[in-house]
Design an enzyme around this catalytic site. Structure first.
Site, short mmCIF file in Angstrom:
data_model
loop_
_atom_site.label_atom_id
_atom_site.label_comp_id
_atom_site.label_asym_id
_atom_site.label_seq_id
_atom_site.Cartn_x
_atom_site.Cartn_y
_atom_site.Cartn_z
N GLU A 1 -1.07 7.15 1.16
CA GLU A 1 -0.79 5.63 1.03
C GLU A 1 -0.94 5.05 2.59
O GLU A 1 -0.73 5.60 3.56
CB GLU A 1 0.52 5.53 0.60
CG GLU A 1 0.54 5.41 -0.81
CD GLU A 1 0.06 3.88 -1.59
OE1 GLU A 1 -0.40 3.31 -0.78
OE2 GLU A 1 0.46 3.68 -2.63
N ASP A 2 -1.36 3.89 2.58
CA ASP A 2 -1.52 2.98 3.69
C ASP A 2 -0.08 2.72 4.21
O ASP A 2 0.39 2.68 5.38
CB ASP A 2 -2.52 1.87 3.38
CG ASP A 2 -2.13 0.83 2.40
OD1 ASP A 2 -1.17 1.27 1.48
OD2 ASP A 2 -2.81 -0.10 1.93
N ASP B 1 6.14 -0.53 1.29
CA ASP B 1 6.95 -1.60 1.86
C ASP B 1 7.94 -1.90 0.85
O ASP B 1 9.20 -1.17 1.24
CB ASP B 1 5.89 -2.96 1.67
CG ASP B 1 6.43 -4.22 2.17
OD1 ASP B 1 7.50 -4.29 2.68
OD2 ASP B 1 6.11 -5.35 1.61
N PHE C 1 4.16 -8.65 8.54
CA PHE C 1 2.85 -8.66 7.95
C PHE C 1 1.72 -8.16 8.66
O PHE C 1 1.25 -8.74 9.49
CB PHE C 1 2.61 -9.81 7.03
CG PHE C 1 1.43 -9.54 5.71
CD1 PHE C 1 1.90 -9.14 4.87
CD2 PHE C 1 0.13 -9.79 6.18
CE1 PHE C 1 1.04 -8.60 3.71
CE2 PHE C 1 -0.94 -9.19 5.27
CZ PHE C 1 -0.13 -8.79 3.97
N ARG D 1 -9.60 -6.00 6.96
CA ARG D 1 -9.51 -4.38 6.72
C ARG D 1 -10.36 -3.84 7.70
O ARG D 1 -10.07 -2.35 7.94
CB ARG D 1 -9.99 -4.04 5.31
CG ARG D 1 -9.27 -4.47 4.36
CD ARG D 1 -9.88 -3.82 2.97
NE ARG D 1 -9.26 -4.41 1.73
CZ ARG D 1 -8.44 -4.41 1.15
NH1 ARG D 1 -7.48 -3.50 1.83
NH2 ARG D 1 -8.02 -5.01 0.13
P1 IMP Z 1 4.92 -2.17 -1.95
O1 IMP Z 1 4.91 -1.92 -3.50
O2 IMP Z 1 5.92 -3.35 -1.67
O3 IMP Z 1 5.71 -1.01 -1.39
O4 IMP Z 1 3.43 -2.52 -1.57
C1 IMP Z 1 2.67 -1.77 -1.15
C2 IMP Z 1 1.52 -2.27 -1.19
O5 IMP Z 1 1.30 -3.69 -0.52
C3 IMP Z 1 0.64 -1.89 0.01
O6 IMP Z 1 -0.11 -0.49 -0.49
C4 IMP Z 1 -0.27 -3.04 0.58
O7 IMP Z 1 -1.46 -3.16 -0.33
C5 IMP Z 1 0.58 -3.89 0.51
N1 IMP Z 1 1.36 -4.44 1.82
C6 IMP Z 1 2.55 -4.27 1.78
N2 IMP Z 1 2.86 -4.74 3.31
C7 IMP Z 1 1.62 -5.12 3.65
C8 IMP Z 1 1.54 -5.68 5.13
O8 IMP Z 1 2.33 -5.63 5.84
N3 IMP Z 1 0.18 -5.88 5.15
C9 IMP Z 1 -0.91 -5.79 4.20
N4 IMP Z 1 -0.51 -5.29 3.05
C10 IMP Z 1 0.63 -5.14 2.68
#
Ligand code: IMP
Length: 188
Positions: free
Chosen positions: A106-107, A110, A159, A172
């Site tokens: 995973e990238d 959050d 962010f 990206r």
């Molecule tokens: P989560 O479901 O809130 O954990 O979010 C996961 C997804 O939200 C990641 O795979 C990203 O695509 C996007 N995301 C969350 N935080 C960021 C950020 O700081 N920059 C860009 N994308 C984010």
């Protein structure tokens, strides 16, 4: 219209992780994963599109035999910098992971809602093991507590864009991870 400028770099307030820092961390993660999976055959499952550069770099630092598969998910909510937790599968796995040792690449984690959904989905496909490798961890906003097996960097609640991460599908291609100027999304 958003406030994105044609000069991507101008929209970055601060470089959080340099290309060199990311490269060194990916080498370290690859080494650790290679040791941990020495006995087995690994399947890396990456989640498009944000994990693409990380996956491409990480897989080449792993020395044990591996397969790769790709999923694509999208959270409902378009341009927003907030995760909704509602996940839609745009592209499913191409091959069965039944009985396989799977590492989800995973990238960024959050809120953890996307990961939580994916883990439940993948567990339903009966892998032998299922672990998580995330380049970035933003624990401040976590809603679902999920232990991450391999973490690249823990980052503050900002962010970020670059190295695969987007805002409105842009940024990206930046080679580093940077903090996006709030003015970019505040004017969106
Ligand atoms: P989560 O479901 O809130 O954990 O979010 C996961 C997804 O939200 C990641 O795979 C990203 O695509 C996007 N995301 C969350 N935080 C960021 C950020 O700081 N920059 C860009 N994308 C984010």
């Amino acid at each position: 219209m958003s406030g994105q400028s044609p000069d991507l770099e101008a929209d970055v307030a601060e470089v959080l992780l340099s290309e060199e820092q990311i490269r060194a961390k990916v080498v370290e993660l690859g080494r650790q994963i290679s040791v941990d999976y020495l006995a087995g055959e690994l399947t890396l499952v990456s989640v498009l599109k944000g994990s693409l550069p990380f996956m491409a770099d990480l897989m080449r630092q792993i020395t044990v035999p591996l397969r790769i598969d790709l999923m694509e998910v999208s959270s409902y909510g378009g341009l927003s910098t907030e995760s909704s937790g509602l996940v839609r599968i745009l592209k499913d796995l191409s091959s069965s992971i039944d009985g396989r040792d799977v590492l989800l690449v995973e990238d960024i984690i959050d809120t953890g809602l996307t990961l939580n959904y994916l883990l439940r989905y993948l567990r339903g496909k009966n892998p032998r093991s299922l672990k998580i490798c995330a380049l970035l961890d933003k624990p401040a906003r976590r809603l679902v507590d999920i232990p991450i097996d391999y973490t690249g960097f823990t980052i503050p609640d900002q962010f970020v864009v670059g190295y695969g991460l987007d805002y409105g599908e842009l940024y990206r291609n930046l080679r580093y991870v940077g903090v996006l100027r709030p003015s970019v999304y505040e004017t969106a």
